[in-house]
Design an enzyme around this catalytic site. Structure first.
Site, PDB file in Angstrom:
ATOM      1  N   GLU A 228       1.500  -1.679  -0.194  1.00  0.00           N
ATOM      2  CA  GLU A 228      -0.244  -0.307  -0.084  1.00  0.00           C
ATOM      3  C   GLU A 228       1.041   1.032   0.135  1.00  0.00           C
ATOM      4  O   GLU A 228       0.552   2.336  -0.586  1.00  0.00           O
ATOM      5  CB  GLU A 228      -0.784  -0.053   1.676  1.00  0.00           C
ATOM      6  CG  GLU A 228      -1.236   1.098   0.656  1.00  0.00           C
ATOM      7  CD  GLU A 228      -2.781   1.122   1.548  1.00  0.00           C
ATOM      8  OE1 GLU A 228      -3.264  -0.065   2.334  1.00  0.00           O
ATOM      9  OE2 GLU A 228      -3.684   1.616   0.808  1.00  0.00           O
ATOM     10  N   ASP A 229       2.067   1.337   0.359  1.00  0.00           N
ATOM     11  CA  ASP A 229       3.032   2.810   1.123  1.00  0.00           C
ATOM     12  C   ASP A 229       3.818   2.584   0.693  1.00  0.00           C
ATOM     13  O   ASP A 229       4.453   3.814   0.770  1.00  0.00           O
ATOM     14  CB  ASP A 229       2.937   3.113   2.559  1.00  0.00           C
ATOM     15  CG  ASP A 229       1.614   2.787   2.749  1.00  0.00           C
ATOM     16  OD1 ASP A 229       0.409   3.188   2.714  1.00  0.00           O
ATOM     17  OD2 ASP A 229       1.150   2.898   4.597  1.00  0.00           O
TER      18      ASP A 229
END
Ligand code: MN
Length: 731
Positions: A85-86
């Site tokens: 996600e990051d």
């Protein structure tokens, strides 16, 4: 000092290693270490809002997951849970490096994070539903997500006030109930307490301080209880382990502040837990406890012979000591204890920790299957809002306890009815139920069961459930069992019933479709693709699997998109002839099976001289011969071969569209007069516009259906009679 202050907010990799070594299980340390290294590299110099290196967040989450006793893949999943996600790392890379299982876990966690939260019930329900689906696939995803949540709550102090409150509400409504459902008490209680701290800081502090005030007294009190029990059991029951504790702040909060009681008024502040080797010792200890202390009536619960739905097992009793201070005693085996603390996570802890104890392992496996089945059963009820509501009902911690005539204690959600009890006892008891007695008296079937009531279900062999019960009973399992019965036994009736319901509702909404159109319409709107045929859909409406009022707005919208013209016909007077196919009434080269459409540029009418143009892929379009789009000289134009001769069929019974431009001196009621005149002539109006011109005159543009050139001439002449009309032009 806060109850959770001994928990480090951030834990590093060394702490993870020490937790893992204490667990005493064999982990694939190489994999875990390389997952950590990979996460550390990927997050690079990213930081948390508080400024702390980001990697400490996933490492802390991994510690929580490890403490729950989860397996190596779950720990890797926790370490890597924010990487996809990051950071720029793709899921494929994770799959390549750490295998499909780890990749699937991370994918699941990432997907859950993307579900937007809304306090609107329906949306929230949808979220819960998605989570449940994810969970039914691999429960480890939910456990990692819960650990992520918990760690975020532990480090929430540096977040803005609003965000803390939002997350807390979400925890109370979504995550804590799920932790409870999975029986992971440690996580549930901490999530609730930390959320409560943000939601009602004053109430939280009040309880915390009241508990602290007499911490020393409490300690002495619990020690004396312990000694008394141990004294009486030391010769007869081996390996008695006793611990004392104070209940979670959130549970005390619910019993005091929410019920406006003082902390001294409630029983459950103190609890003593006794853990023994086997089930028969549990009952022996209970005997001893009831011997020494005075039991409070109606407070004994046997969750050993009747486990809670989240697999919880224990004996509970509340007793008074010599000074009449009430306290709760929980008695259980070690196996029950693991399940009580770690719930479904105990499956992994237990399987890994207890080695070849096949018997215990089987039992936990069975329980996992049971929980999964229950979740899937609920998903079959098809309605997400119901599921969310039912989860909160079923697991709101507000159970009532009723007795069967045989003396068995049954636990049901608050406001349950005899129907719920009947289905809890046995599906067949539910199906055959005809009535119920409470404390010996016949009660209505929607009677709300109260604590301590003795409820007898009256059954008859030939009976079957009533459709109305679905709305009366409270538990999801009863509702779904009743629906299942109707689904299975009464398909034909369901279809008839469902069709009636749908027809009635459509009629009410002014939506008229014949059977053929209905099945066509159904195909276009069948959004969920759950129902293969229209009959399946009717059947689902019939047995209550779909609640029509919830999907009606959507259906209406689709209907208006698809049949907008028909809707207008309801409000505007209808023309005597319907415009069915624009192609009718025109003959081209003496064939009539050519796709023909009347062009919009000149709207030709029967009687007009016309000509056809062969379009690229859209059949033949018909223009007036003098339309500006038709070349004057057909022998000298581009692609002359596309122009073909066409003429009107002698008797054209169809309607044709025509637009008139009316100039009139402006006055009130002018537009109304035009509309009334047209409606008196039964002319169908497609569009009607008017605008004011400079010299106090008005321009009205109206598009109508007429039967042909002669008909149009008649309409124009009628309209010309209206007071103030100066000119009518055909566009
Ligand atoms: Mn995270």
């Amino acid at each position: 000092m806060s109850k959770y202050s001994n928990i480090a907010h951030y834990q590093d990799f060394n702490e993870l290693l020490s937790i893992l070594s204490k667990n005493g299980n064999a982990y694939d340390m190489e994999k875990i270490t390389s997952a950590y290294r990979f996460a550390e590299r990927s997050h690079g110099d990213q930081r948390r809002v508080s400024g702390i290196p980001y990697i400490l967040h996933p490492t802390s989450v991994a510690c929580i997951v490890a403490e729950l006793g989860m397996d190596a893949d779950s720990i890797c999943g926790a370490l890597l849970h924010d990487v996809v996600e990051d950071t720029p790392v793709a899921l494929d890379e994770i799959r390549r490096l750490f295998g499909n299982d780890v990749a699937k876990l991370i994918d699941g966690v990432t997907k859950i994070s993307k579900i937007p939260y809304s306090t609107r019930e329906e949306q929230q329900a949808e979220n819960i539903r998605k989570m449940l689906i994810a969970m039914a696939d691999d429960i480890r995803v939910i456990i990692i997500k819960l650990a992520d949540r918990l760690h975020n709550m532990r480090t929430m102090d540096c977040m803005p006030e609003q965000k803390r409150r939002d997350k807390s509400v979400e925890n109370m409504q979504v995550y804590a109930p799920i932790a409870h459902r999975l029986g992971i008490k440690t996580v549930k209680e901490e999530l609730e307490d930390r959320s409560l701290q943000y939601l009602d800081p004053i109430g939280y502090k009040e309880i915390e301080e009241a508990l602290l005030l007499n911490e020393e007294d409490r300690h002495k009190f619990i020690e004396s209880i312990k000694t008394q029990i141990l004294e009486k059991t030391k010769d007869t029951i081996p390996n008695v382990y006793i611990s004392g504790r104070v209940k979670s702040i959130n549970s005390i909060y619910r019993k005091t502040i929410m019920r406006n009681q003082s902390i001294n008024d409630i029983f459950d502040v103190f609890a003593v837990r006794v853990i023994v080797d086997n089930v028969s010792d549990c009952y022996n200890v209970l005997g001893v406890v009831h011997d020494i202390f005075k039991p409070i009536p109606n407070r004994f619960k046997d969750y050993i012979s009747m486990p809670k739905q989240n697999m919880y097992q224990s004996l509970h009793t509340t007793v008074l000591d010599k000074k009449a201070i009430p306290f709760e005693v929980q008695i259980r085996t070690w196996e029950m204890h693991y399940t009580a603390e770690y719930g479904i996570a105990a499956h992994w802890k237990y399987k890994l920790g207890m080695g070849p104890d096949a018997k215990g392992g089987d039992r936990v496996n069975q329980n996992i299957e049971k929980v999964k089945k229950m979740i899937l059963d609920q998903l079959e009820t098809e309605d997400a809002t119901d599921i969310a509501r039912n989860i909160r009902n079923d697991f709101g911690g507000n159970d009532v306890y009723v007795f069967t005539p045989k003396g068995d204690v049954m636990s049901l959600p608050r406001r349950s009815t005899p129907i719920d009890l009947a289905y809890l006892i046995h599906t067949q008891v539910g199906h055959r139920m005809v009535g119920a007695k409470v404390n010996g008296r016949i009660v209505p079937i929607d009677h709300e069961l109260k604590n301590g009531e003795i409820c007898e279900i009256i059954t008859q062999k030939e009976e079957h459930p009533n459709r109305a019960w679905i709305d009366i009973c409270k538990t999801a399992s009863a509702k779904s069992k009743i629906r299942q019965w109707f689904k299975r036994e009464k398909r034909d009736e369901n279809i008839v019933e469902g069709k009636q319901i749908v027809d009635r509702e459509f009629k009410r909404q002014g939506m008229t479709l014949n059977d053929e159109e209905m099945s066509e319409f159904f195909k276009t709107v069948n959004m969920k693709k759950q129902y293969n045929t229209l009959d399946d859909f009717y059947a689902a409406v019939g047995y209550g699997g779909i609640q029509l009022w919830k999907i009606m707005p959507r259906l209406k919208e689709e209907y208006q998109k698809k049949y907008a013209a028909n809707i207008e016909q309801i409000t505007v007077p209808q023309a005597p002839v319907k415009r069915k196919k624009a192609s009718s009434g025109i003959v081209i080269n003496d064939t009539d099976d050519v796709l023909v459409k009347l062009s919009n540029c000149c709207n030709p009418l029967p009687g007009d001289e016309i000509i056809g143009y062969i379009t690229r892929g859209y059949g033949v379009s018909i223009h007036k011969r003098d339309c500006t789009n038709v070349p004057k000289d057909l022998s000298d134009c581009e692609e002359p071969e596309r122009w073909i001769s066409a003429h009107w069929e002698s008797d054209a019974g169809e309607a044709f569209r025509s637009t008139l431009q009316i100039t009139a001196s402006n006055r009130t009621g002018l537009l109304a007069d035009v509309t009334i005149q047209l409606s008196n002539m039964h002319i169908f109006i497609h569009a009607l516009n008017s605008r004011e011109l400079k010299d106090s005159r008005a321009l009205i543009t109206v598009t109508i259906d007429v039967a042909g050139k002669d008909h149009l001439r008649g309409v124009i002449s009628k309209l010309s009679d209206i007071n103030g009309i100066e000119e009518i032009k055909r566009l």
